[in-house]
Design a protein around this motif. Structure first.
Motif, PDB file in Angstrom:
ATOM      1  N   ASP A 130       0.832  -1.209   0.000  1.00 56.44           N
ATOM      2  CA  ASP A 130       0.000   0.000   0.000  1.00 56.44           C
ATOM      3  C   ASP A 130       0.869   1.262   0.000  1.00 56.44           C
ATOM      4  N   LEU A 131       1.928   1.243   0.812  1.00 55.74           N
ATOM      5  CA  LEU A 131       2.784   2.425   0.959  1.00 55.74           C
ATOM      6  C   LEU A 131       3.680   2.665  -0.259  1.00 55.74           C
ATOM      7  N   ARG A 132       3.809   1.653  -1.118  1.00 53.27           N
ATOM      8  CA  ARG A 132       4.649   1.788  -2.299  1.00 53.27           C
ATOM      9  C   ARG A 132       4.189   2.937  -3.179  1.00 53.27           C
ATOM     10  N   GLU A 133       2.861   3.160  -3.217  1.00 55.63           N
ATOM     11  CA  GLU A 133       2.289   4.199  -4.085  1.00 55.63           C
ATOM     12  C   GLU A 133       2.377   5.602  -3.477  1.00 55.63           C
ATOM     13  N   ALA A 134       2.803   5.695  -2.219  1.00 54.49           N
ATOM     14  CA  ALA A 134       2.910   7.008  -1.562  1.00 54.49           C
ATOM     15  C   ALA A 134       4.260   7.639  -1.856  1.00 54.49           C
ATOM     16  N   ASP A 135       4.269   8.958  -1.970  1.00 52.97           N
ATOM     17  CA  ASP A 135       5.525   9.690  -2.185  1.00 52.97           C
ATOM     18  C   ASP A 135       6.189  10.047  -0.868  1.00 52.97           C
ATOM     19  N   LEU A 136       5.373  10.214   0.168  1.00 49.79           N
ATOM     20  CA  LEU A 136       5.876  10.564   1.493  1.00 49.79           C
ATOM     21  C   LEU A 136       5.121   9.779   2.557  1.00 49.79           C
ATOM     22  N   ILE A 137       5.814   9.457   3.649  1.00 50.18           N
ATOM     23  CA  ILE A 137       5.179   8.861   4.822  1.00 50.18           C
ATOM     24  C   ILE A 137       5.591   9.726   6.009  1.00 50.18           C
ATOM     25  N   GLY A 139       5.414  10.524  10.067  1.00 50.12           N
ATOM     26  CA  GLY A 139       5.102  10.075  11.416  1.00 50.12           C
ATOM     27  C   GLY A 139       4.993  11.269  12.344  1.00 50.12           C
ATOM     28  N   ASN A 140       4.509  11.050  13.566  1.00 51.65           N
ATOM     29  CA  ASN A 140       4.333  12.177  14.491  1.00 51.65           C
ATOM     30  C   ASN A 140       5.406  12.254  15.572  1.00 51.65           C
ATOM     31  N   SER A 141       6.466  11.449  15.419  1.00 52.24           N
ATOM     32  CA  SER A 141       7.591  11.517  16.364  1.00 52.24           C
ATOM     33  C   SER A 141       8.802  10.872  15.722  1.00 52.24           C
ATOM     34  N   GLY A 142       9.982  11.191  16.276  1.00 49.62           N
ATOM     35  CA  GLY A 142      11.193  10.538  15.809  1.00 49.62           C
ATOM     36  C   GLY A 142      11.139   9.042  16.066  1.00 49.62           C
ATOM     37  N   SER A 143      10.523   8.669  17.189  1.00 46.24           N
ATOM     38  CA  SER A 143      10.383   7.254  17.536  1.00 46.24           C
ATOM     39  C   SER A 143       9.561   6.513  16.492  1.00 46.24           C
ATOM     40  N   LEU A 144       8.436   7.107  16.073  1.00 48.19           N
ATOM     41  CA  LEU A 144       7.591   6.461  15.068  1.00 48.19           C
ATOM     42  C   LEU A 144       8.322   6.388  13.727  1.00 48.19           C
ATOM     43  N   LYS A 145       9.054   7.429  13.396  1.00 49.20           N
ATOM     44  CA  LYS A 145       9.837   7.417  12.149  1.00 49.20           C
ATOM     45  C   LYS A 145      10.804   6.239  12.150  1.00 49.20           C
ATOM     46  N   ARG A 146      11.545   6.064  13.242  1.00 47.94           N
ATOM     47  CA  ARG A 146      12.527   4.975  13.314  1.00 47.94           C
ATOM     48  C   ARG A 146      11.848   3.603  13.264  1.00 47.94           C
ATOM     49  N   THR A 147      10.702   3.495  13.936  1.00 49.01           N
ATOM     50  CA  THR A 147       9.951   2.229  13.915  1.00 49.01           C
ATOM     51  C   THR A 147       9.500   1.891  12.505  1.00 49.01           C
ATOM     52  N   LEU A 148       8.969   2.886  11.800  1.00 44.70           N
ATOM     53  CA  LEU A 148       8.505   2.665  10.425  1.00 44.70           C
ATOM     54  C   LEU A 148       9.663   2.335   9.484  1.00 44.70           C
ATOM     55  N   GLN A 149      10.803   2.979   9.686  1.00 48.19           N
ATOM     56  CA  GLN A 149      11.967   2.688   8.850  1.00 48.19           C
ATOM     57  C   GLN A 149      12.459   1.267   9.071  1.00 48.19           C
ATOM     58  N   HIS A 150      12.370   0.807  10.309  1.00 44.45           N
ATOM     59  CA  HIS A 150      12.755  -0.568  10.619  1.00 44.45           C
ATOM     60  C   HIS A 150      11.764  -1.558   9.993  1.00 44.45           C
ATOM     61  N   MET A 151      10.478  -1.222  10.054  1.00 43.20           N
ATOM     62  CA  MET A 151       9.450  -2.101   9.500  1.00 43.20           C
ATOM     63  C   MET A 151       9.464  -2.133   7.977  1.00 43.20           C
ATOM     64  N   PRO A 153      12.036  -0.984   5.427  1.00 42.99           N
ATOM     65  CA  PRO A 153      13.322  -0.444   4.954  1.00 42.99           C
ATOM     66  C   PRO A 153      13.295  -0.021   3.482  1.00 42.99           C
ATOM     67  N   GLN A 154      12.419  -0.646   2.689  1.00 40.11           N
ATOM     68  CA  GLN A 154      12.324  -0.292   1.267  1.00 40.11           C
ATOM     69  C   GLN A 154      11.750   1.110   1.072  1.00 40.11           C
ATOM     70  N   HIS A 155      11.093   1.648   2.109  1.00 41.91           N
ATOM     71  CA  HIS A 155      10.514   2.996   2.022  1.00 41.91           C
ATOM     72  C   HIS A 155      11.264   4.004   2.897  1.00 41.91           C
ATOM     73  N   LYS A 156      12.429   3.625   3.370  1.00 43.21           N
ATOM     74  CA  LYS A 156      13.157   4.411   4.388  1.00 43.21           C
ATOM     75  C   LYS A 156      13.340   5.880   3.999  1.00 43.21           C
ATOM     76  N   LYS A 157      13.699   6.136   2.745  1.00 42.16           N
ATOM     77  CA  LYS A 157      14.039   7.504   2.339  1.00 42.16           C
ATOM     78  C   LYS A 157      12.845   8.446   2.307  1.00 42.16           C
ATOM     79  N   LYS A 158      11.646   7.899   2.187  1.00 39.19           N
ATOM     80  CA  LYS A 158      10.487   8.802   2.108  1.00 39.19           C
ATOM     81  C   LYS A 158       9.755   8.944   3.442  1.00 39.19           C
TER      82      LYS A 158
END
Length: 362
Positions: A130-137, A139-151, A153-158
């Motif tokens: 689902d997130l593949r089609e998004a240009d940006l993701i 999060g509402n905290s640095g913690s959530l950003k890191r969690t999402l990047q870990h989950m 990794p293919q979307h890490k840069k956005k």
């Protein structure tokens, strides 16, 4: 910029009660509307008009139902429109349908937690698709950003993040009226992950050495059996606890001003914890779980107290007793809490940071 925001299907914008995601949408839109045109599509509810226009913010409300039905109504409402960017809040499953309708428009998914990218709502594999089609993701905290990047990794840069905010004029300190009691407040949904039983047991322990401690719980639940369980626990512990149910957004500032401290005993990942910021803006020291994004807000022994052993009632009880017996510490922490919120957590700052990300994307 012409911005389209698609809200979830659960609550209208603005929400009369609860609805922290919808409240975020409303508050951010108000802040950016002096420079940008914002169209919000949200749930229609009895008593609300199908269209509300406030300056450069237009709220369109459509019929609800299942996620699929709601999204169908949303797409019919915005069909043929032109937007510079589309923001979808907390519903990554909407992205592919929106992308088909707007193939060249940048799409941002604003996630307020991991709820809708994890089981039982979806699988990690499906969320990644689902997130593949998004240009940006977002999060509402640095913690959530890191969690999402870990989950994902293919979307890490956005994956980016912006902290949420609070209305500094609505939420402000008031005169403390103790009446011989030390009032501990909790606000949130009455669900197991919020840790209310841990807090209640902590109050029971604290009252052995600080009998003036009382607890007030604000919030509702769709699970009557769980609320019954909480009341039964309160009875068995002989606790002086008041369950006041759902509190309207207009009454929340007064609720915070009725207390001496606020406790957030979250037992699972708390991406941000907006109630903590609201309490701090109201001049209250916060005792909170050292969990998720909370340490980005609450600074131990500076503007509040953090609990590392947050599964243990004794750890919360120790801090509650300390504050109950040291009013000068309550005043110092509360004063610093307000100052820190003014500096870091206004909706104006949230909106500015978000639009900088969006303008860079466009």
């Amino acid at each position: 910029m012409k911005l389209l925001i698609i809200a979830p299907e659960q609550n209208p914008v603005p929400p009369p009660v609860g609805g922290s995601v919808e409240n975020c949408i409303f508050q951010i839109s108000k802040q950016i509307s002096n420079r940008h045109q914002v169209t919000i599509v949200s749930l229609q509810r009895k008593g609300l008009p199908k269209k509300t226009k406030m300056g450069h913010v237009t709220i369109l409300r459509v019929r609800g139902g299942s996620k699929k039905t709601y999204l169908s109504h949303v797409m019919k409402k915005v069909k043929g429109g032109h937007f510079d960017l589309i923001q979808i809040d907390n519903r990554p499953s909407f992205v592919r349908v929106v992308r088909r309708a707007f193939p060249t428009t940048p799409i941002s998914v604003f996630l307020h937690s991991v709820t809708f990218v994890t089981s039982p709502m979806t699988t990690r594999r499906q969320a990644a698709i689902d997130l593949r089609e998004a240009d940006l993701i977002i999060g509402n905290s640095g913690s959530l950003k890191r969690t999402l990047q870990h989950m994902f990794p293919q979307h890490k840069k956005k994956i980016k993040y912006v902290h949420l905010g609070v209305d500094l004029t609505q939420f402000h300190p008031g005169k403390q009226i103790s009446q011989g009691r030390f009032r501990v407040l909790f606000a949130g949904r009455l669900i197991p992950r919020k840790g209310i039983p841990v807090l209640m047991k902590a109050i029971h322990i604290a009252r052995k050495t600080a009998p003036a401690v009382h607890l007030t719980v604000a919030g509702g639940t769709h699970h009557a059996a769980y609320k019954k369980h909480l009341k039964k626990l309160a009875s068995s512990l002989r606790l002086p606890v008041t369950f006041i149910g759902n509190v309207s957004r207009s009454r929340m500032p007064a609720f915070y001003r009725s207390g001496n401290c606020f406790v957030c005993p979250s037992q699972k990942l708390e991406a941000f914890g907006l109630v903590n910021v609201e309490a701090m803006a109201s001049g209250l020291p916060v005792i909170a779980s050292h969990n998720g994004g909370i340490p980005e807000i609450v600074k131990h022994e500076s503007n509040g107290l953090l609990v590392k052993s947050y599964r243990h009632p004794e750890a919360f009880a120790k801090h509650i007793v300390y504050l109950a017996k040291h009013p000068e510490v309550v005043r110092r922490l509360g004063k610093q809490a307000r100052k820190d919120v003014e500096t870091h957590f206004s909706w104006k700052k949230t909106a500015k940071n978000l639009m900088q990300i969006y303008q860079s994307a466009i």
